[in-house]
Design a protein around this motif. Structure first.
Motif, PDB file in Angstrom:
ATOM      1  N   ALA A 103       0.863  -1.176   0.000  1.00  0.00           N
ATOM      2  CA  ALA A 103       0.000   0.000   0.000  1.00  0.00           C
ATOM      3  C   ALA A 103       0.902   1.229   0.000  1.00  0.00           C
ATOM      4  O   ALA A 103       1.899   1.261   0.713  1.00  0.00           O
ATOM      5  CB  ALA A 103      -0.875  -0.008   1.238  1.00  0.00           C
ATOM      6  N   PRO A 104       0.597   2.218  -0.829  1.00  0.00           N
ATOM      7  CA  PRO A 104       1.463   3.399  -0.886  1.00  0.00           C
ATOM      8  C   PRO A 104       1.572   4.044   0.496  1.00  0.00           C
ATOM      9  O   PRO A 104       0.568   4.376   1.099  1.00  0.00           O
ATOM     10  CB  PRO A 104       0.765   4.319  -1.883  1.00  0.00           C
ATOM     11  N   LYS A 105       2.819   4.145   0.977  1.00  0.00           N
ATOM     12  CA  LYS A 105       3.031   4.656   2.331  1.00  0.00           C
ATOM     13  C   LYS A 105       2.922   6.165   2.343  1.00  0.00           C
ATOM     14  O   LYS A 105       2.243   6.761   3.137  1.00  0.00           O
ATOM     15  CB  LYS A 105       4.426   4.258   2.820  1.00  0.00           C
ATOM     16  N   ALA A 106       3.620   6.767   1.389  1.00  0.00           N
ATOM     17  CA  ALA A 106       3.682   8.227   1.365  1.00  0.00           C
ATOM     18  C   ALA A 106       3.813   8.640  -0.081  1.00  0.00           C
ATOM     19  O   ALA A 106       4.027   7.809  -0.953  1.00  0.00           O
ATOM     20  CB  ALA A 106       4.902   8.700   2.166  1.00  0.00           C
ATOM     21  N   ALA A 107       3.669   9.908  -0.346  1.00  0.00           N
ATOM     22  CA  ALA A 107       3.900  10.409  -1.698  1.00  0.00           C
ATOM     23  C   ALA A 107       5.313  10.033  -2.108  1.00  0.00           C
ATOM     24  O   ALA A 107       6.211   9.989  -1.285  1.00  0.00           O
ATOM     25  CB  ALA A 107       3.704  11.917  -1.723  1.00  0.00           C
ATOM     26  N   GLY A 108       5.496   9.751  -3.392  1.00  0.00           N
ATOM     27  CA  GLY A 108       6.827   9.393  -3.858  1.00  0.00           C
ATOM     28  C   GLY A 108       7.085   7.905  -3.824  1.00  0.00           C
ATOM     29  O   GLY A 108       8.169   7.457  -4.174  1.00  0.00           O
ATOM     30  N   GLY A 109       6.100   7.096  -3.396  1.00  0.00           N
ATOM     31  CA  GLY A 109       6.259   5.647  -3.415  1.00  0.00           C
ATOM     32  C   GLY A 109       6.191   5.134  -4.841  1.00  0.00           C
ATOM     33  O   GLY A 109       5.801   5.855  -5.758  1.00  0.00           O
ATOM     34  N   TRP A 110       6.581   3.879  -5.015  1.00  0.00           N
ATOM     35  CA  TRP A 110       6.599   3.287  -6.350  1.00  0.00           C
ATOM     36  C   TRP A 110       5.207   2.872  -6.779  1.00  0.00           C
ATOM     37  O   TRP A 110       4.445   2.301  -6.001  1.00  0.00           O
ATOM     38  CB  TRP A 110       7.561   2.106  -6.388  1.00  0.00           C
ATOM     39  N   THR A 111       4.885   3.163  -8.047  1.00  0.00           N
ATOM     40  CA  THR A 111       3.620   2.785  -8.658  1.00  0.00           C
ATOM     41  C   THR A 111       3.926   2.091  -9.981  1.00  0.00           C
ATOM     42  O   THR A 111       5.062   2.163 -10.472  1.00  0.00           O
ATOM     43  CB  THR A 111       2.767   4.024  -8.970  1.00  0.00           C
ATOM     44  N   LEU A 112       2.896   1.442 -10.558  1.00  0.00           N
ATOM     45  CA  LEU A 112       3.060   0.849 -11.889  1.00  0.00           C
ATOM     46  C   LEU A 112       3.565   1.894 -12.873  1.00  0.00           C
ATOM     47  O   LEU A 112       4.482   1.634 -13.653  1.00  0.00           O
ATOM     48  CB  LEU A 112       1.704   0.330 -12.383  1.00  0.00           C
ATOM     49  N   GLU A 113       2.950   3.080 -12.829  1.00  0.00           N
ATOM     50  CA  GLU A 113       3.329   4.136 -13.777  1.00  0.00           C
ATOM     51  C   GLU A 113       4.799   4.511 -13.647  1.00  0.00           C
ATOM     52  O   GLU A 113       5.490   4.747 -14.642  1.00  0.00           O
ATOM     53  CB  GLU A 113       2.447   5.378 -13.560  1.00  0.00           C
ATOM     54  N   ARG A 114       5.263   4.571 -12.411  1.00  0.00           N
ATOM     55  CA  ARG A 114       6.661   4.969 -12.218  1.00  0.00           C
ATOM     56  C   ARG A 114       7.613   3.879 -12.718  1.00  0.00           C
ATOM     57  O   ARG A 114       8.649   4.182 -13.311  1.00  0.00           O
ATOM     58  CB  ARG A 114       6.894   5.271 -10.727  1.00  0.00           C
ATOM     59  N   VAL A 115       7.240   2.612 -12.508  1.00  0.00           N
ATOM     60  CA  VAL A 115       8.072   1.513 -13.019  1.00  0.00           C
ATOM     61  C   VAL A 115       8.054   1.517 -14.548  1.00  0.00           C
ATOM     62  O   VAL A 115       9.094   1.373 -15.199  1.00  0.00           O
ATOM     63  CB  VAL A 115       7.587   0.150 -12.465  1.00  0.00           C
ATOM     64  N   TYR A 116       6.873   1.735 -15.140  1.00  0.00           N
ATOM     65  CA  TYR A 116       6.787   1.785 -16.604  1.00  0.00           C
ATOM     66  C   TYR A 116       7.549   2.988 -17.152  1.00  0.00           C
ATOM     67  O   TYR A 116       8.067   2.954 -18.274  1.00  0.00           O
ATOM     68  CB  TYR A 116       5.325   1.842 -17.054  1.00  0.00           C
ATOM     69  N   GLY A 117       7.614   4.053 -16.379  1.00  0.00           N
ATOM     70  CA  GLY A 117       8.395   5.214 -16.804  1.00  0.00           C
ATOM     71  C   GLY A 117       9.881   4.889 -16.852  1.00  0.00           C
ATOM     72  O   GLY A 117      10.613   5.354 -17.732  1.00  0.00           O
ATOM     73  N   PHE A 119      11.096   1.724 -17.186  1.00  0.00           N
ATOM     74  CA  PHE A 119      11.268   0.685 -18.212  1.00  0.00           C
ATOM     75  C   PHE A 119      10.079   0.698 -19.171  1.00  0.00           C
ATOM     76  O   PHE A 119       9.144  -0.096 -19.027  1.00  0.00           O
ATOM     77  CB  PHE A 119      11.337  -0.700 -17.557  1.00  0.00           C
ATOM     78  N   PRO A 120      10.114   1.567 -20.190  1.00  0.00           N
ATOM     79  CA  PRO A 120       8.994   1.635 -21.150  1.00  0.00           C
ATOM     80  C   PRO A 120       8.686   0.276 -21.787  1.00  0.00           C
ATOM     81  O   PRO A 120       7.550  -0.012 -22.131  1.00  0.00           O
ATOM     82  CB  PRO A 120       9.503   2.634 -22.192  1.00  0.00           C
ATOM     83  N   ARG A 121       9.708  -0.553 -21.918  1.00  0.00           N
ATOM     84  CA  ARG A 121       9.529  -1.880 -22.503  1.00  0.00           C
ATOM     85  C   ARG A 121       8.524  -2.717 -21.697  1.00  0.00           C
ATOM     86  O   ARG A 121       7.765  -3.510 -22.250  1.00  0.00           O
ATOM     87  CB  ARG A 121      10.885  -2.587 -22.547  1.00  0.00           C
ATOM     88  N   LEU A 122       8.515  -2.556 -20.401  1.00  0.00           N
ATOM     89  CA  LEU A 122       7.587  -3.328 -19.558  1.00  0.00           C
ATOM     90  C   LEU A 122       6.148  -2.893 -19.793  1.00  0.00           C
ATOM     91  O   LEU A 122       5.220  -3.688 -19.705  1.00  0.00           O
ATOM     92  CB  LEU A 122       7.944  -3.188 -18.072  1.00  0.00           C
ATOM     93  N   ARG A 123       5.955  -1.611 -20.079  1.00  0.00           N
ATOM     94  CA  ARG A 123       4.591  -1.140 -20.383  1.00  0.00           C
ATOM     95  C   ARG A 123       4.075  -1.828 -21.657  1.00  0.00           C
ATOM     96  O   ARG A 123       2.961  -2.304 -21.702  1.00  0.00           O
ATOM     97  CB  ARG A 123       4.569   0.374 -20.549  1.00  0.00           C
TER      98      ARG A 123
END
Ligand SMILES: Nc1ncnc2c1ncn2[C@@H]1O[C@H](COP(=O)(O)OP(=O)(O)O)[C@@H](O)[C@H]1O
Ligand SMILES: [Mg+2]
Length: 232
Positions: A103-117, A119-123
């Motif tokens: 669960a996102p703890k605080a602002a700035g945590g990792w999200t799908l969007e941030r991981v895809y950002g 590694f665009p290949r994963l998106r």
């Protein structure tokens, strides 16, 4: 942040670690260096509770990790990109990523969007199963999955092993970006040159013992050490 002192460990009757020291400061990248079979993965297994520690201490944020179950060590903020990637083969890329998400703890945590950002290949491959990915894509996924737990210390065991040069370069680029963002890391990698470009300090293991520690600048200035303990 992390402090390992005098760590020993054994596989049954076969002792693998004979006294390992290792420490990582906040925001620091530490290289764990040595030839094959010298104990790097074993140290990592003990750190994550995957192999019981023998003697010695493992403290994280002043708290002992000895005897804790792996999932509890993960909850304390440690995350592993394991040797061989070990992604979930029957889950899609996206399912692999959310499987470990906290669960996102605080602002700035990792999200799908941030991981895809990162590694665009994963998106592009988000709906593909783990079994349908190339080795490089699997490695990106293993790294993305580790980040989804919002680690404060990320540990990478041979994360560029067996990858094409262009994919390796992408992994190193991402690690440099994570370092710039302030993430603490322990990195094990055969490419000592690339490793020393990323790391701040390094520990050399030989036959299950820490035999040298020092800054990347010091180690880069002593090629005879690298030759003796890693080979060329
Ligand atoms: N599952 C295992 N069972 C028995 N011995 C092992 C096992 N894994 C590693 N070892 C032994 O422990 C020593 C350290 O191995 P390892 O930590 O994997 O080295 P590294 O990661 O530095 O290549 C080696 O002698 C290796 O043969
Ligand atoms: Mg290993």
């Amino acid at each position: 942040m992390l402090n390992i002192r005098g760590l020993t460990a054994a596989y049954g009757h076969c002792q693998a670690l004979f006294g390992v020291d290792l420490d990582v400061g906040q925001g620091e990248v530490v290289g764990l260096i040595g030839r094959n079979g010298m104990g790097r993965s074993t140290v990592i297994k003990c750190l994550f509770g995957l192999l019981p520690a023998g003697q010695g201490s493992i403290e994280y944020g002043g708290r002992s990790l000895r005897g804790l179950a792996p999932y509890r060590i993960g909850r304390l903020g440690l995350s592993l990109v394991p040797e061989g990637r070990q992604i979930f083969p029957t889950l899609t890329v996206e399912e692999n990523l959310v499987a470990t998400a906290c669960a996102p703890k605080a602002a700035g945590g990792w999200t799908l969007e941030r991981v895809y950002g990162l590694f665009p290949r994963l998106r592009e491959r988000r709906a593909n199963l783990g079994t349908q990915l190339s080795g490089g894509e699997q490695q990106m996924l293993a790294l993305g999955r580790a980040l989804m737990t919002n680690p404060s210390l990320l540990v990478l065991d041979e994360a560029t092993e067996g990858l094409a040069p262009v994919v390796r370069a992408e992994i190193w680029r991402v690690l440099a970006q994570l370092k710039a963002d302030g993430l603490s890391m322990i990195v094990v990698d055969k490419n000592t040159t690339a490793l020393l470009r990323l790391s701040d300090r390094n520990f050399i293991l030989d036959k299950g013992t820490t035999v040298w520690r020092g800054s990347s600048a010091e180690l880069s200035a002593r090629p005879e050490l690298v030759a003796a303990y890693v080979g060329v």
